[in-house]
Design an enzyme around this catalytic site. Structure first.
Site, PDB file in Angstrom:
ATOM      1  N   LYS A  27       0.723 -11.745 -17.037  1.00  0.00           N
ATOM      2  CA  LYS A  27       1.124 -11.010 -15.845  1.00  0.00           C
ATOM      3  C   LYS A  27       0.397 -11.541 -14.615  1.00  0.00           C
ATOM      4  O   LYS A  27      -0.591 -12.263 -14.724  1.00  0.00           O
ATOM      5  CB  LYS A  27       0.862  -9.517 -16.026  1.00  0.00           C
ATOM      6  CG  LYS A  27      -0.591  -9.161 -16.274  1.00  0.00           C
ATOM      7  CD  LYS A  27      -0.748  -7.673 -16.540  1.00  0.00           C
ATOM      8  CE  LYS A  27      -2.216  -7.337 -16.784  1.00  0.00           C
ATOM      9  NZ  LYS A  27      -2.417  -5.886 -16.978  1.00  0.00           N
ATOM     10  N   MET A  37     -10.551 -16.765   8.023  1.00  0.00           N
ATOM     11  CA  MET A  37      -9.257 -16.947   7.385  1.00  0.00           C
ATOM     12  C   MET A  37      -9.139 -18.319   6.716  1.00  0.00           C
ATOM     13  O   MET A  37      -8.588 -18.443   5.610  1.00  0.00           O
ATOM     14  CB  MET A  37      -8.121 -16.773   8.395  1.00  0.00           C
ATOM     15  CG  MET A  37      -6.732 -16.875   7.772  1.00  0.00           C
ATOM     16  SD  MET A  37      -5.420 -16.734   8.992  1.00  0.00           S
ATOM     17  CE  MET A  37      -5.617 -15.032   9.513  1.00  0.00           C
ATOM     18  N   ARG A  68      -3.323   6.591 -18.284  1.00  0.00           N
ATOM     19  CA  ARG A  68      -2.522   5.819 -17.332  1.00  0.00           C
ATOM     20  C   ARG A  68      -1.103   5.825 -17.881  1.00  0.00           C
ATOM     21  O   ARG A  68      -0.348   6.741 -17.594  1.00  0.00           O
ATOM     22  CB  ARG A  68      -3.122   4.410 -17.185  1.00  0.00           C
ATOM     23  CG  ARG A  68      -2.613   3.647 -15.975  1.00  0.00           C
ATOM     24  CD  ARG A  68      -3.368   2.354 -15.775  1.00  0.00           C
ATOM     25  NE  ARG A  68      -3.213   1.435 -16.903  1.00  0.00           N
ATOM     26  CZ  ARG A  68      -3.770   0.218 -16.956  1.00  0.00           C
ATOM     27  NH1 ARG A  68      -4.538  -0.197 -15.963  1.00  0.00           N
ATOM     28  NH2 ARG A  68      -3.571  -0.561 -18.001  1.00  0.00           N
ATOM     29  N   TYR A  96     -18.201 -15.385  12.918  1.00  0.00           N
ATOM     30  CA  TYR A  96     -17.820 -14.171  13.633  1.00  0.00           C
ATOM     31  C   TYR A  96     -18.905 -13.104  13.534  1.00  0.00           C
ATOM     32  O   TYR A  96     -19.516 -12.902  12.494  1.00  0.00           O
ATOM     33  CB  TYR A  96     -16.530 -13.601  13.072  1.00  0.00           C
ATOM     34  CG  TYR A  96     -15.286 -14.372  13.455  1.00  0.00           C
ATOM     35  CD1 TYR A  96     -14.916 -14.512  14.795  1.00  0.00           C
ATOM     36  CD2 TYR A  96     -14.477 -14.942  12.475  1.00  0.00           C
ATOM     37  CE1 TYR A  96     -13.764 -15.211  15.142  1.00  0.00           C
ATOM     38  CE2 TYR A  96     -13.320 -15.634  12.823  1.00  0.00           C
ATOM     39  CZ  TYR A  96     -12.971 -15.770  14.158  1.00  0.00           C
ATOM     40  OH  TYR A  96     -11.840 -16.463  14.498  1.00  0.00           O
TER      41      TYR A  96
END
Length: 358
Positions: free
Chosen positions: A34, A302, A129, A254
């Site tokens: 998956k 990024m 679940r 940053y």
């Protein structure tokens, strides 16, 4: 020049599948593929798992992609189907489905398929679940057994909540709950995920379903794949694209939230959260350059990260940077980034170049 690249070692993949056989020698293997094979490439990984007995995916579109890729092994839908209109697709493509709720059971009962589905009945033994309550088991089993749309070979399954923690007794409780539920039945069963395979031999039923461990990553708390003789399948790497010398007290990145305490060289590597490298990786997260570990410093951007190369320059632009791989386990990076290896592997973005090697 290749920049952000996920190098996928298919020899390591084959080795890991053999290790699953070593752990659970009497069980058949349902390899879990998956989420794009945990970020490794769905069809390419499946094509290299020739010794697996079946594949498991989460969604119908993943199963269809495997069939389109020429894979003919049995495919199990771990979440089952989501609408009764999916049922003819399952039958036509020989997909096996989990049944875990009343709606799915009613959909199977109310349709006219003209053929039989292979069904795995999932029992909720404490994960809370997916799965039916143990008190519903007899009713569900009998209705499936009497349904002309269902193959008589019904299989039974559950899922562990805490198998990665050997000190947690919940797994033993779940095994006991499952055994009590199916007492005196002879159907094939599947309990063990990767953590069950490694840590709980008593959970090795007719089937095991390895996911994380076939990609070379430990499913156990505070362990790495190397502790189980597993080999990392993915090596995420890029290149240095700039080197700068900065002085004591200067910042990088940053927010200027990292300041160097001494004159040093910083390297800029071409990878960032746009490639799937975690933005929340902390200063100090290791990366590998020229055989040594150097720390990430400042915020992940990024497209770029900054690393502290030290006060003596040993590196040059275009040198390879390894973010995780055989020399730098992804489990270690996940810990520095306050996450789990699953997320790091699954978050690789489409702009990363995949390279498959033997």
């Amino acid at each position: 020049m290749r920049l952000a690249t996920a190098e996928i070692n298919l020899t390591a993949l084959t080795h890991n599948l053999k290790k699953v056989r070593d752990f659970a020698s009497n069980s058949k293997i349902m390899a879990v593929l998956k989420a794009n094979a945990y970020g490794h490439g769905l069809v390419q990984i499946a094509q290299s798992l020739n010794e697996a007995d079946a594949f498991a995916v989460a969604r119908v579109d993943e199963a269809l992609a495997l069939r389109a890729g020429g894979l003919v092994k049995p495919i199990v839908l771990l979440e089952g189907f989501f609408d009764k209109t999916d049922l003819p697709i399952l039958l036509a493509n020989n997909f096996q489905t989990i049944v875990h709720n009343e709606t799915q059971l009613e959909d199977i009962e109310q349709c006219d398929l003209g053929g039989q589905l292979t069904v795995w009945l999932k029992i909720d033994t404490g994960m809370h679940r997916l799965g039916i309550h143990p008190s519903q088991f007899i009713n569900f089993y009998q209705r499936l057994s009497n349904n002309p749309n269902v193959n008589a070979d019904i299989k039974l399954m559950t899922h562990f909540a805490c198998a990665d923690d050997l000190l947690n007794t919940m797994t033993q409780s779940q095994i006991a709950e499952f055994d009590a539920c199916i007492k005196n039945m002879s159907e094939e069963v599947c309990l063990a995920n990767s953590a069950g395979i490694v840590g709980w031999q008593q959970s090795h039923g007719d089937w095991v379903r390895p996911g994380l461990m076939i990609y070379g990553v430990s499913p156990m708390l505070e362990k790495t794949g190397n502790d189980h003789d597993l080999k990392p399948v993915m090596c995420l790497k890029t290149r240095l694209i700039a080197i700068k010398k900065i002085k004591a007290g200067e910042s990088a990145g940053y927010g200027a939230n990292w300041l160097t305490s001494k004159d040093t060289y910083i390297g800029i590597a071409a990878i960032g959260y746009g490639d799937g490298y975690p933005r929340h990786a902390n200063t100090g997260t290791p990366v590998m350059i020229n055989g040594r570990k150097v720390p990430l410093v400042g915020r992940v951007s990024m497209d770029m990260i900054t690393v502290d190369l030290g006060d003596v320059l040993q590196d040059k632009v275009a040198d390879e940077v390894i973010l995780w791989g055989p020399e730098l386990p992804v489990e270690i990076i996940a810990k520095h980034a306050d996450t789990i290896p699953y997320e790091l592997l699954c978050d690789i973005t489409p702009r990363v170049d995949y390279k498959y090697v033997e």
